[in-house]
Scaffold this motif. Structure first.
Motif, PDB file in Angstrom:
ATOM      1  N   TYR A 171       0.827  -1.205   0.000  1.00 30.76           N
ATOM      2  CA  TYR A 171       0.000   0.000   0.000  1.00 30.76           C
ATOM      3  C   TYR A 171       0.866   1.262   0.000  1.00 30.76           C
ATOM      4  O   TYR A 171       1.807   1.397   0.775  1.00 30.76           O
ATOM      5  N   TYR A 172       0.535   2.164  -0.897  1.00 31.38           N
ATOM      6  CA  TYR A 172       1.178   3.471  -1.041  1.00 31.38           C
ATOM      7  C   TYR A 172       2.695   3.380  -1.255  1.00 31.38           C
ATOM      8  O   TYR A 172       3.466   4.180  -0.722  1.00 31.38           O
ATOM      9  N   LYS A 197       4.543   4.528  -3.631  1.00 28.98           N
ATOM     10  CA  LYS A 197       4.226   5.445  -4.714  1.00 28.98           C
ATOM     11  C   LYS A 197       5.208   5.412  -5.877  1.00 28.98           C
ATOM     12  O   LYS A 197       4.902   5.933  -6.934  1.00 28.98           O
ATOM     13  N   GLU A 245      -6.640  -4.133  -0.692  1.00 25.15           N
ATOM     14  CA  GLU A 245      -5.776  -2.966  -0.939  1.00 25.15           C
ATOM     15  C   GLU A 245      -4.282  -3.306  -0.958  1.00 25.15           C
ATOM     16  O   GLU A 245      -3.445  -2.489  -0.581  1.00 25.15           O
ATOM     17  N   GLY A 253      -2.963  -0.822  -3.210  1.00 30.28           N
ATOM     18  CA  GLY A 253      -3.690   0.442  -3.191  1.00 30.28           C
ATOM     19  C   GLY A 253      -2.746   1.631  -3.201  1.00 30.28           C
ATOM     20  O   GLY A 253      -1.730   1.639  -2.527  1.00 30.28           O
ATOM     21  N   ASN A 254      -3.077   2.610  -4.028  1.00 32.84           N
ATOM     22  CA  ASN A 254      -2.313   3.850  -4.152  1.00 32.84           C
ATOM     23  C   ASN A 254      -0.890   3.655  -4.663  1.00 32.84           C
ATOM     24  O   ASN A 254      -0.017   4.469  -4.376  1.00 32.84           O
ATOM     25  N   HIS A 296       0.496   4.389  -7.469  1.00 37.68           N
ATOM     26  CA  HIS A 296       0.060   5.218  -8.589  1.00 37.68           C
ATOM     27  C   HIS A 296       0.732   4.923  -9.916  1.00 37.68           C
ATOM     28  O   HIS A 296       0.141   5.155 -10.958  1.00 37.68           O
ATOM     29  N   LEU A 341     -10.557  -3.551  -3.640  1.00 37.95           N
ATOM     30  CA  LEU A 341      -9.653  -2.416  -3.819  1.00 37.95           C
ATOM     31  C   LEU A 341      -8.179  -2.832  -3.907  1.00 37.95           C
ATOM     32  O   LEU A 341      -7.289  -2.048  -3.594  1.00 37.95           O
ATOM     33  N   HIS A 355      -6.634  -0.363  -6.103  1.00 35.44           N
ATOM     34  CA  HIS A 355      -7.260   0.958  -6.017  1.00 35.44           C
ATOM     35  C   HIS A 355      -6.254   2.079  -6.218  1.00 35.44           C
ATOM     36  O   HIS A 355      -5.178   2.076  -5.629  1.00 35.44           O
ATOM     37  N   GLN A 356      -6.596   3.012  -7.083  1.00 36.57           N
ATOM     38  CA  GLN A 356      -5.763   4.176  -7.402  1.00 36.57           C
ATOM     39  C   GLN A 356      -4.460   3.802  -8.107  1.00 36.57           C
ATOM     40  O   GLN A 356      -3.474   4.546  -8.030  1.00 36.57           O
ATOM     41  N   CYS A 357      -4.433   2.658  -8.780  1.00 32.14           N
ATOM     42  CA  CYS A 357      -3.301   2.325  -9.645  1.00 32.14           C
ATOM     43  C   CYS A 357      -3.669   2.858 -11.028  1.00 32.14           C
ATOM     44  O   CYS A 357      -4.704   2.477 -11.559  1.00 32.14           O
ATOM     45  N   TYR A 358      -2.851   3.719 -11.571  1.00 29.45           N
ATOM     46  CA  TYR A 358      -3.174   4.326 -12.858  1.00 29.45           C
ATOM     47  C   TYR A 358      -2.536   3.553 -13.945  1.00 29.45           C
ATOM     48  O   TYR A 358      -1.839   3.734 -14.692  1.00 29.45           O
TER      49      TYR A 358
END
Length: 77
Positions: free
Chosen positions: A26-27, A29, A48, A51-52, A54, A71, A74-77
């Motif tokens: 998670y995160y 980044k 998650e 999650g995040n 990115h 999730l 989640h928030q993986c582009y």
């Protein structure tokens, strides 16, 4: 395990790992490359787990996965 490792850019999963637990990455980044070996034992990706993350560019889900938590990406582009 690795959540909030802000400098982690890549990770190669050991072949005998069966579970990626909730929030494991998670995160993270800067995580853009996550390698799962062809002879993997992976069967579960937790809530998650990524999650995040990115900039995670791609993720190949092994055929023997039986569970992917809510999730997970989640928030993986």
């Amino acid at each position: 395990a690795f959540s909030f490792c802000l400098l982690l850019e890549s990770f190669s999963l050991p072949p005998l790992v069966k579970y990626i637990e909730k929030n494991a990455f998670y995160y993270c980044k800067k995580l853009s490359l996550f390698i799962i070996p062809k002879n993997t034992s992976l069967i579960s990706i937790g809530l998650e787990a990524f999650g995040n993350c990115h900039i995670l560019k791609s993720f190949t889900i092994p055929k023997d996965i039986y569970y992917i938590g809510d999730l997970a990406f989640h928030q993986c582009y």
